[in-house]
Write a protein that holds these residues in place. Structure first.
Motif, PDB file in Angstrom:
ATOM      1  N   PHE A  80       0.860  -1.177   0.000  1.00 22.34           N
ATOM      2  CA  PHE A  80       0.000   0.000   0.000  1.00 22.34           C
ATOM      3  C   PHE A  80       0.899   1.230   0.000  1.00 22.34           C
ATOM      4  N   ARG A  81       0.300   2.365  -0.264  1.00 24.52           N
ATOM      5  CA  ARG A  81       1.055   3.605  -0.169  1.00 24.52           C
ATOM      6  C   ARG A  81       0.158   4.733   0.323  1.00 24.52           C
ATOM      7  N   GLN A  82       0.806   5.718   0.906  1.00 22.60           N
ATOM      8  CA  GLN A  82       0.087   6.889   1.389  1.00 22.60           C
ATOM      9  C   GLN A  82       0.882   8.133   1.044  1.00 22.60           C
ATOM     10  N   SER A 116      -8.893  -3.797   1.061  1.00 24.09           N
ATOM     11  CA  SER A 116      -9.024  -2.421   1.543  1.00 24.09           C
ATOM     12  C   SER A 116      -8.082  -2.228   2.730  1.00 24.09           C
ATOM     13  N   PRO A 117      -7.538  -1.030   2.905  1.00 30.31           N
ATOM     14  CA  PRO A 117      -6.598  -0.805   4.017  1.00 30.31           C
ATOM     15  C   PRO A 117      -7.194  -1.184   5.373  1.00 30.31           C
ATOM     16  N   GLU A 118      -8.502  -0.977   5.515  1.00 33.26           N
ATOM     17  CA  GLU A 118      -9.150  -1.264   6.796  1.00 33.26           C
ATOM     18  C   GLU A 118      -9.169  -2.755   7.116  1.00 33.26           C
ATOM     19  N   SER A 119      -8.949  -3.583   6.108  1.00 37.19           N
ATOM     20  CA  SER A 119      -9.045  -5.027   6.278  1.00 37.19           C
ATOM     21  C   SER A 119      -7.709  -5.702   6.559  1.00 37.19           C
ATOM     22  N   MET A 120      -6.648  -4.905   6.663  1.00 44.84           N
ATOM     23  CA  MET A 120      -5.344  -5.503   6.915  1.00 44.84           C
ATOM     24  C   MET A 120      -5.168  -5.819   8.392  1.00 44.84           C
ATOM     25  N   GLU A 154      -5.341   9.552   1.518  1.00 49.10           N
ATOM     26  CA  GLU A 154      -5.606   8.313   2.228  1.00 49.10           C
ATOM     27  C   GLU A 154      -4.679   7.205   1.730  1.00 49.10           C
ATOM     28  N   ARG A 155      -4.485   6.237   2.586  1.00 47.92           N
ATOM     29  CA  ARG A 155      -3.690   5.077   2.202  1.00 47.92           C
ATOM     30  C   ARG A 155      -4.432   4.305   1.115  1.00 47.92           C
ATOM     31  N   GLU A 156      -3.680   3.849   0.097  1.00 45.30           N
ATOM     32  CA  GLU A 156      -4.318   3.154  -1.012  1.00 45.30           C
ATOM     33  C   GLU A 156      -3.587   1.863  -1.353  1.00 45.30           C
ATOM     34  N   PHE A 157      -4.341   0.947  -1.909  1.00 44.19           N
ATOM     35  CA  PHE A 157      -3.804  -0.340  -2.352  1.00 44.19           C
ATOM     36  C   PHE A 157      -2.905  -0.140  -3.571  1.00 44.19           C
ATOM     37  N   VAL A 158      -1.803  -0.899  -3.608  1.00 42.77           N
ATOM     38  CA  VAL A 158      -0.887  -0.853  -4.749  1.00 42.77           C
ATOM     39  C   VAL A 158      -0.824  -2.192  -5.463  1.00 42.77           C
ATOM     40  N   VAL A 213      -0.392  -7.592   5.705  1.00 44.60           N
ATOM     41  CA  VAL A 213      -1.002  -8.919   5.644  1.00 44.60           C
ATOM     42  C   VAL A 213      -2.503  -8.766   5.834  1.00 44.60           C
ATOM     43  N   PRO A 214      -3.298  -9.309   4.932  1.00 42.75           N
ATOM     44  CA  PRO A 214      -4.746  -9.141   5.054  1.00 42.75           C
ATOM     45  C   PRO A 214      -5.347 -10.066   6.097  1.00 42.75           C
ATOM     46  N   GLY A 215      -6.493  -9.619   6.630  1.00 39.36           N
ATOM     47  CA  GLY A 215      -7.216 -10.452   7.576  1.00 39.36           C
ATOM     48  C   GLY A 215      -8.225 -11.356   6.905  1.00 39.36           C
ATOM     49  N   GLY A 216      -8.513 -11.071   5.634  1.00 41.11           N
ATOM     50  CA  GLY A 216      -9.488 -11.867   4.904  1.00 41.11           C
ATOM     51  C   GLY A 216      -9.257 -11.718   3.428  1.00 41.11           C
ATOM     52  N   SER A 217     -10.319 -11.672   2.661  1.00 44.34           N
ATOM     53  CA  SER A 217     -10.194 -11.616   1.212  1.00 44.34           C
ATOM     54  C   SER A 217     -10.186 -10.192   0.663  1.00 44.34           C
ATOM     55  N   SER A 218     -10.536  -9.221   1.498  1.00 43.66           N
ATOM     56  CA  SER A 218     -10.573  -7.833   1.031  1.00 43.66           C
ATOM     57  C   SER A 218      -9.187  -7.212   1.056  1.00 43.66           C
TER      58      SER A 218
END
Length: 120
Positions: free
Chosen positions: A35-37, A103-107, A42-46, A96-101
């Motif tokens: 990700f980058r910010q 989004s930054p909130e899901s890490m 806002e922080r975004e997926f790369v 590291v993601p917590g699930g399949s998403s």
């Protein structure tokens, strides 16, 4: 624990390779992402890579310029960044993601970031 490195100052059109070293013996079980910010944004997926390295996924803004890869023997994930643009300037984080998403909130876990500055 995740530790990103490899950031720095580069001219537009140049290249950098970021590394993210992970501790623990289960690294190979996890999908990994970058990700980058940018300042004031806002922080975004790369980019993301599956646990085996066989599947990769990129944000449209970096597709064709960035390549994500991993070496499970070294517990490390990489982000090769080519044809860099000033708008790529940001702090880059591995996660590291917590699930399949993706989004930054899901890490679940974040590494300390590494700053990439691209001058025009």
């Amino acid at each position: 624990q995740l530790q990103a490195s490899g950031g720095g100052l580069v001219q537009a059109g140049g290249s950098l390779r970021l590394s993210c070293a992970a501790s623990g013996r289960t690294f190979s079980l996890y999908n990994m992402g970058w990700f980058r910010q940018a300042p004031g944004k806002e922080r975004e997926f790369v980019a993301a890579i599956s646990s085996s390295g066989g599947i990769t996924y990129y944000a449209d803004s970096v597709k064709g310029r960035f390549t994500i890869s991993r070496d499970n023997a070294k517990n490390t994930v990489y982000l090769q960044m080519n044809s860099l643009k000033p708008e790529d300037t940001a702090v880059y984080y591995c996660a590291v993601p917590g699930g399949s998403s993706w989004s930054p909130e899901s890490m679940d876990y974040w590494g300390k970031g590494t700053l990439v500055t691209v001058s025009s």
